[in-house]
Design a protein around this motif. Structure first.
Motif, PDB file in Angstrom:
ATOM      1  N   GLU A  31       0.848  -1.203   0.000  1.00  0.00           N
ATOM      2  CA  GLU A  31       0.000   0.000   0.000  1.00  0.00           C
ATOM      3  C   GLU A  31       0.876   1.243   0.000  1.00  0.00           C
ATOM      4  N   ARG A  32       0.422   2.258  -0.728  1.00  0.00           N
ATOM      5  CA  ARG A  32       1.180   3.516  -0.820  1.00  0.00           C
ATOM      6  C   ARG A  32       1.429   4.120   0.558  1.00  0.00           C
ATOM      7  N   ARG A  33       0.412   4.077   1.429  1.00  0.00           N
ATOM      8  CA  ARG A  33       0.612   4.683   2.754  1.00  0.00           C
ATOM      9  C   ARG A  33       1.709   3.970   3.517  1.00  0.00           C
ATOM     10  N   PHE A  34       1.871   2.669   3.313  1.00  0.00           N
ATOM     11  CA  PHE A  34       2.935   1.941   3.996  1.00  0.00           C
ATOM     12  C   PHE A  34       4.300   2.310   3.419  1.00  0.00           C
ATOM     13  N   ILE A  35       4.365   2.476   2.110  1.00  0.00           N
ATOM     14  CA  ILE A  35       5.632   2.911   1.509  1.00  0.00           C
ATOM     15  C   ILE A  35       5.997   4.297   2.031  1.00  0.00           C
ATOM     16  N   HIS A  36       5.015   5.196   2.096  1.00  0.00           N
ATOM     17  CA  HIS A  36       5.288   6.536   2.641  1.00  0.00           C
ATOM     18  C   HIS A  36       5.743   6.444   4.093  1.00  0.00           C
ATOM     19  N   LEU A  37       5.080   5.633   4.871  1.00  0.00           N
ATOM     20  CA  LEU A  37       5.421   5.482   6.287  1.00  0.00           C
ATOM     21  C   LEU A  37       6.862   4.991   6.424  1.00  0.00           C
ATOM     22  N   LYS A  57       6.411  15.667   1.099  1.00  0.00           N
ATOM     23  CA  LYS A  57       5.695  16.197  -0.073  1.00  0.00           C
ATOM     24  C   LYS A  57       4.949  15.088  -0.807  1.00  0.00           C
ATOM     25  N   GLU A  58       5.574  13.933  -0.969  1.00  0.00           N
ATOM     26  CA  GLU A  58       4.910  12.815  -1.638  1.00  0.00           C
ATOM     27  C   GLU A  58       3.716  12.318  -0.833  1.00  0.00           C
ATOM     28  N   SER A  59       3.860  12.271   0.488  1.00  0.00           N
ATOM     29  CA  SER A  59       2.755  11.838   1.356  1.00  0.00           C
ATOM     30  C   SER A  59       1.574  12.784   1.229  1.00  0.00           C
ATOM     31  N   ARG A  60       1.847  14.081   1.240  1.00  0.00           N
ATOM     32  CA  ARG A  60       0.777  15.072   1.043  1.00  0.00           C
ATOM     33  C   ARG A  60       0.107  14.886  -0.308  1.00  0.00           C
ATOM     34  N   HIS A  61       0.930  14.728  -1.324  1.00  0.00           N
ATOM     35  CA  HIS A  61       0.410  14.572  -2.691  1.00  0.00           C
ATOM     36  C   HIS A  61      -0.535  13.381  -2.791  1.00  0.00           C
ATOM     37  N   ASP A  62      -0.229  12.316  -2.060  1.00  0.00           N
ATOM     38  CA  ASP A  62      -1.073  11.119  -2.090  1.00  0.00           C
ATOM     39  C   ASP A  62      -2.227  11.181  -1.087  1.00  0.00           C
ATOM     40  N   GLY A  63      -2.436  12.347  -0.469  1.00  0.00           N
ATOM     41  CA  GLY A  63      -3.622  12.565   0.350  1.00  0.00           C
ATOM     42  C   GLY A  63      -3.518  12.198   1.812  1.00  0.00           C
ATOM     43  N   LEU A  64      -2.324  11.905   2.294  1.00  0.00           N
ATOM     44  CA  LEU A  64      -2.181  11.615   3.725  1.00  0.00           C
ATOM     45  C   LEU A  64      -2.282  12.919   4.509  1.00  0.00           C
ATOM     46  N   SER A  65      -2.884  12.853   5.671  1.00  0.00           N
ATOM     47  CA  SER A  65      -3.181  14.074   6.421  1.00  0.00           C
ATOM     48  C   SER A  65      -1.925  14.701   7.015  1.00  0.00           C
TER      49      SER A  65
END
Length: 154
Positions: A31-37, A57-65
């Motif tokens: 999952e993208r959120r796990f990669i960001h984490l 910046k990438e996390s924001r771009h993908d909609g993470l709060s």
């Protein structure tokens, strides 16, 4: 602080190999959120300003709060992360700090409650990739771009 060298220019084949590993991580099915984490937390631990800037910046771009992003440096104190994210954050901390603490059984046990063996291997490969990027960026002093300066509060 000044960059020590241009790693792509100095050893393009080495960076091509690290990029191939990164491409695997991106296509791994995690999952993208796990990669960001994984990327953001490891970069925080390693003190890599270049990578922290990029992964925020990438996390924001993908909609993470903003809260999810901002509380990561104190994740164990914040209820914003679910049990699966908390298990993953514990694993990121343990693997990234392996020389200091080893990897406690508790970190692995918490992870295997939420992830398959295949996912655990993919997660750990992703950790290896970001730790490699962090060491390159910190070692050679890659500088993150400077955004618009903050304004003073009135």
């Amino acid at each position: 602080m000044h960059p020590r060298l241009n790693m792509l220019k100095a050893a393009p084949e080495a960076i091509k190999a690290v990029t191939a590993l990164e491409n695997y991580v991106q296509a791994s099915g995690l999952e993208r959120r796990f990669i960001h984490l994984i990327k953001l937390r490891a970069s925080q631990i390693n003190g890599c300003a270049y990578c922290v800037d990029m992964h925020v910046k990438e996390s924001r771009h993908d909609g993470l709060s903003e809260q999810w992003i901002n509380m990561m440096c104190v994740w164990w104190e914040s209820p914003v992360y679910d049990d699966k994210e908390r298990a993953l954050l514990g694993w990121v901390d343990a693997v990234t700090r392996i020389a200091d603490t080893g990897i406690p059984d508790a970190a692995f046990d918490a992870l295997k409650v939420h992830f398959t063996e295949e996912e655990i291997v993919k997660i750990t490969v992703a950790l290896g990739a970001i730790n490699t990027w962090n060491r390159l960026a910190v070692g050679f002093r890659n500088q993150h771009p400077i955004d618009k300066p903050a304004t003073k509060a009135a």
